[in-house]
Scaffold this motif. Sequence first.
Motif, PDB file in Angstrom:
ATOM      1  N   PHE A   1      -9.159   7.187  -4.446  1.00  0.00           N
ATOM      2  CA  PHE A   1      -9.009   7.404  -3.001  1.00  0.00           C
ATOM      3  C   PHE A   1      -9.633   8.740  -2.627  1.00  0.00           C
ATOM      4  CE2 PHE A   1      -4.846   4.799  -2.256  1.00  0.00           C
ATOM      5  CZ  PHE A   1      -5.419   3.712  -2.888  1.00  0.00           C
ATOM      6  N   THR A   2     -10.173   8.797  -1.411  1.00  0.00           N
ATOM      7  CA  THR A   2     -10.742  10.037  -0.886  1.00  0.00           C
ATOM      8  C   THR A   2     -10.246  10.254   0.540  1.00  0.00           C
ATOM      9  OG1 THR A   2     -12.741   9.755  -2.224  1.00  0.00           O
ATOM     10  CG2 THR A   2     -12.833  11.318  -0.390  1.00  0.00           C
ATOM     11  N   VAL A   3      -9.663  11.412   0.774  1.00  0.00           N
ATOM     12  CA  VAL A   3      -9.192  11.771   2.112  1.00  0.00           C
ATOM     13  C   VAL A   3     -10.242  12.673   2.760  1.00  0.00           C
ATOM     14  CG1 VAL A   3      -7.867  13.777   1.305  1.00  0.00           C
ATOM     15  CG2 VAL A   3      -7.234  12.653   3.449  1.00  0.00           C
TER      16      VAL A   3
ATOM     17  N   LEU B   1      -8.903   7.722   5.103  1.00  0.00           N
ATOM     18  CA  LEU B   1      -8.592   7.490   3.701  1.00  0.00           C
ATOM     19  C   LEU B   1      -9.480   6.362   3.204  1.00  0.00           C
ATOM     20  CD1 LEU B   1      -6.722   8.407   1.367  1.00  0.00           C
ATOM     21  CD2 LEU B   1      -5.248   6.466   1.960  1.00  0.00           C
ATOM     22  N   GLN B   2     -10.433   6.712   2.358  1.00  0.00           N
ATOM     23  CA  GLN B   2     -11.272   5.722   1.712  1.00  0.00           C
ATOM     24  C   GLN B   2     -10.587   5.304   0.416  1.00  0.00           C
ATOM     25  OE1 GLN B   2     -14.223   4.259   2.744  1.00  0.00           O
ATOM     26  NE2 GLN B   2     -13.965   2.946   0.951  1.00  0.00           N
ATOM     27  N   MET B   3     -10.294   4.028   0.301  1.00  0.00           N
ATOM     28  CA  MET B   3      -9.576   3.518  -0.858  1.00  0.00           C
ATOM     29  C   MET B   3     -10.480   2.552  -1.612  1.00  0.00           C
ATOM     30  SD  MET B   3      -5.815   2.900   0.840  1.00  0.00           S
ATOM     31  CE  MET B   3      -6.376   1.615   1.937  1.00  0.00           C
ATOM     32  N   ASN B   4     -10.827   2.911  -2.829  1.00  0.00           N
ATOM     33  CA  ASN B   4     -11.682   2.082  -3.676  1.00  0.00           C
ATOM     34  C   ASN B   4     -10.908   1.606  -4.901  1.00  0.00           C
ATOM     35  OD1 ASN B   4     -13.888   2.610  -1.965  1.00  0.00           O
ATOM     36  ND2 ASN B   4     -14.431   4.441  -3.128  1.00  0.00           N
TER      37      ASN B   4
ATOM     38  N   ASP C   1      -1.131  11.486  -8.222  1.00  0.00           N
ATOM     39  CA  ASP C   1      -1.807  11.204  -9.488  1.00  0.00           C
ATOM     40  C   ASP C   1      -2.276   9.755  -9.574  1.00  0.00           C
ATOM     41  OD1 ASP C   1       0.309  13.369 -11.555  1.00  0.00           O
ATOM     42  OD2 ASP C   1      -1.473  13.791 -10.354  1.00  0.00           O
ATOM     43  N   SER C   2      -1.516   8.863  -8.976  1.00  0.00           N
ATOM     44  CA  SER C   2      -1.812   7.436  -9.087  1.00  0.00           C
ATOM     45  C   SER C   2      -3.088   7.024  -8.347  1.00  0.00           C
ATOM     46  CB  SER C   2      -0.638   6.604  -8.571  1.00  0.00           C
ATOM     47  OG  SER C   2      -0.383   6.918  -7.209  1.00  0.00           O
ATOM     48  N   VAL C   3      -3.582   7.874  -7.453  1.00  0.00           N
ATOM     49  CA  VAL C   3      -4.763   7.497  -6.671  1.00  0.00           C
ATOM     50  C   VAL C   3      -5.967   8.391  -6.945  1.00  0.00           C
ATOM     51  CG1 VAL C   3      -3.252   6.618  -4.867  1.00  0.00           C
ATOM     52  CG2 VAL C   3      -4.279   8.894  -4.612  1.00  0.00           C
TER      53      VAL C   3
END
Length: 114
Positions: free
Chosen positions: A67-69, A79-82, A61-63
Amino acid sequence: QVQLVESGGGLVQAGGSLRLSCAASGAIFSANAMGWYRQAPGKQRELVAAITTGGTTNYADSVKGRFTVSGNAKNTVYLQMNNLKPEDTAVYYCHADLISRSYWGRGTQVTVSS
């Protein structure tokens, strides 16, 4: 010998982005699902995001929304982390589920400064 090799960690300011990559090497490798876990100092390892070979994804839930896997989930996962936040600071581990067993990468450090 199978290895999960991670890359892409680093230091970033809050609000920034990073992309983690994980690839299996060393043998014929075909997972059913792959994903990312993280462990912050003093905390338990937790699931961040996962993807199956059928394309089903699951996020903490926190991401969600940040974030996109992606990846084929057989031998690669990303893992794209924005919009990173200081609370995202942790060691991120690649994980792969096969029928016979699961594998872990060695981890890559992600540090988000405020």
